[in-house]
Design an enzyme around this catalytic site. Sequence first.
Site, PDB file in Angstrom:
ATOM      1  N   GLU A   1      -4.040  -3.426   1.053  1.00  0.00           N
ATOM      2  CA  GLU A   1      -5.251  -2.642   0.782  1.00  0.00           C
ATOM      3  C   GLU A   1      -6.453  -3.479   1.183  1.00  0.00           C
ATOM      4  OE1 GLU A   1      -5.890  -1.975  -3.477  1.00  0.00           O
ATOM      5  OE2 GLU A   1      -4.914  -3.878  -3.921  1.00  0.00           O
TER       6      GLU A   1
ATOM      7  N   LYS B   1      -6.442  -3.441 -12.882  1.00  0.00           N
ATOM      8  CA  LYS B   1      -7.800  -3.630 -12.355  1.00  0.00           C
ATOM      9  C   LYS B   1      -8.483  -4.759 -13.133  1.00  0.00           C
ATOM     10  CE  LYS B   1     -11.730  -0.946 -10.627  1.00  0.00           C
ATOM     11  NZ  LYS B   1     -11.692  -1.428  -9.252  1.00  0.00           N
TER      12      LYS B   1
ATOM     13  N   LEU C   1      -3.969  -1.588  -6.015  1.00  0.00           N
ATOM     14  CA  LEU C   1      -4.599  -0.821  -7.077  1.00  0.00           C
ATOM     15  C   LEU C   1      -4.509   0.652  -6.667  1.00  0.00           C
ATOM     16  CD1 LEU C   1      -6.340  -1.059  -9.713  1.00  0.00           C
ATOM     17  CD2 LEU C   1      -8.262  -0.519  -8.206  1.00  0.00           C
TER      18      LEU C   1
ATOM     19  N   TYR D   1     -11.792  -4.021 -15.604  1.00  0.00           N
ATOM     20  CA  TYR D   1     -13.054  -3.331 -15.355  1.00  0.00           C
ATOM     21  C   TYR D   1     -12.805  -1.986 -14.702  1.00  0.00           C
ATOM     22  CZ  TYR D   1     -12.913  -4.414 -10.318  1.00  0.00           C
ATOM     23  OH  TYR D   1     -12.566  -4.475  -8.992  1.00  0.00           O
TER      24      TYR D   1
HETATM   25  N1  PDD Z   1     -13.021  -1.478  -6.241  1.00  0.00           N
HETATM   26  N2  PDD Z   1      -8.331  -1.562  -4.328  1.00  0.00           N
HETATM   27  C1  PDD Z   1      -9.095  -2.545  -4.831  1.00  0.00           C
HETATM   28  C2  PDD Z   1      -8.599  -3.950  -4.745  1.00  0.00           C
HETATM   29  C3  PDD Z   1     -10.330  -2.241  -5.433  1.00  0.00           C
HETATM   30  O1  PDD Z   1     -11.081  -3.222  -5.969  1.00  0.00           O
HETATM   31  C4  PDD Z   1     -10.761  -0.884  -5.479  1.00  0.00           C
HETATM   32  C5  PDD Z   1     -12.064  -0.479  -6.109  1.00  0.00           C
HETATM   33  C6  PDD Z   1      -9.929   0.105  -4.927  1.00  0.00           C
HETATM   34  C7  PDD Z   1     -10.302   1.564  -4.948  1.00  0.00           C
HETATM   35  O2  PDD Z   1     -10.231   2.090  -6.254  1.00  0.00           O
HETATM   36  P1  PDD Z   1     -11.140   3.321  -6.702  1.00  0.00           P
HETATM   37  O3  PDD Z   1     -10.932   4.399  -5.705  1.00  0.00           O
HETATM   38  O4  PDD Z   1     -10.625   3.695  -8.036  1.00  0.00           O
HETATM   39  O5  PDD Z   1     -12.587   2.847  -6.708  1.00  0.00           O
HETATM   40  C8  PDD Z   1      -8.720  -0.275  -4.369  1.00  0.00           C
HETATM   41  C9  PDD Z   1     -14.261  -1.221  -6.958  1.00  0.00           C
HETATM   42  C10 PDD Z   1     -15.072  -0.098  -6.391  1.00  0.00           C
HETATM   43  C11 PDD Z   1     -15.016  -2.532  -7.082  1.00  0.00           C
HETATM   44  O6  PDD Z   1     -14.351  -3.533  -7.306  1.00  0.00           O
HETATM   45  O7  PDD Z   1     -16.243  -2.548  -7.005  1.00  0.00           O
END
Ligand code: PDD
Length: 289
Positions: free
Chosen positions: A181, A148, A206, A33
Site C-alpha cells: 500500500e 491503525k 490497513l 488514530y
Molecule cells: N492514512 N493505508 C495507510 C497506511 C494509511 O495510513 C491510510 C490512511 C490508508 C487509507 O485509509 P482510509 O481510507 O481509511 O483513510 C491506507 C490517513 C489518512 C493518515 O494517516 O493521515
Amino acid sequence: MPRYCYVNGQFAPHNEGAVHIEDRGYQFADGVYEVVTVADGRLVDEGPHLDRLERSLNELRMKMPMARKVLALKMRELMRLNGLRDGLVYMQVTRGVAPRNHAFPADSVPSSLVMTTKKMNFATMKKFTDGVSVISTPDMRWARCDIKTTSLLPNCLGKQAAVEAGAYEGWMITEDGMVTEGTSSNAWIINKDGALVTRPPGNEILNGITRQTILALAAEEGIPFEERAFSLEEAYEAREAFVSSATSFVTPVVKIDDKAIGNGKPGSLSERLLGYYKEYAAGLRTRAA
Ligand code: PDD
C-alpha cells in the site's frame, strides 16, 4: 477565528494543547488514530471509522475512551468551535500516562484522547485534476499493518523518500516485489481488461475506509474488481493507477518511479470513481455496507 483542540476532556486553544511527557503515545507510540473527512459539514463514513477505531483498540487490548455517542458529540463540538465545513477530524487514543515500563499499566489508568481538526479545500485540489507521481520504497513495517497505530516511523521514512524524489506518495514493496500500500493510502491499479485491482485486507495493509467505499461504489456501478496482490512490475504496465485515503479520495497516479502510467494523464475510470466518491462524500449517494 481561534482554533481549538480537544485534550483529555477539555477544549483548549490549539497551540496550548499538551499531553504529559510520560504519555505512552509519546514514549512507545502505544496508541491508535483515525482521520475522518468532513465534507460540507458532514463526517464522511463516521460509523466505519469509529468501528475501525474500536477494532484497532481491541487488537491492542484498549477500550474506547468514551461511549461512541459521546465521542460523536465531542467531534461535532470541536468542528463547531473551529467552524469546520471541509477538512478532517484527527483523533488519537493512547494507553495513557504511566511511569515508563514496556509492559502495560494497570487497567485503571485512563486512556488519553486527543482530537484536532484541519481545514482543507477539496474543491480546488490540483492532485485530483493533474494526478500525482509515486515512487516505490521498501516495506519495512511490522506484522500488524491492519491496526491503525500511531507507530508510523517506516511510513514517515517512505513518505520522506517520496517527497525528496518530488513524488506525492511512496508505494511500499515487499521483498518479493509485491505492492502492499502507500505510506498513508491504499494502492490501486486498473489492468488491461479494465478491472480494478487492489490488495485484499489482511495483516499487510490497513483496510482503508475509502477503499471499502470505492469497492462498494464500483460494485454498484458494475465495474469489475479483483482483490488480489499485484507486483510493482504489473503496476508499471497498468492502464491506470490511483491512491485512496480519507484525504486523497481517489487521486489518479500518472507516474510510478520513472514509468508513465497509461498516457501519463489521469485515467478515465479513475476520474469516474473520483466523481462517484465526491458525490458520496457530499451525501448525494449512499453505499451498501
Ligand atoms: N492514512 N493505508 C495507510 C497506511 C494509511 O495510513 C491510510 C490512511 C490508508 C487509507 O485509509 P482510509 O481510507 O481509511 O483513510 C491506507 C490517513 C489518512 C493518515 O494517516 O493521515
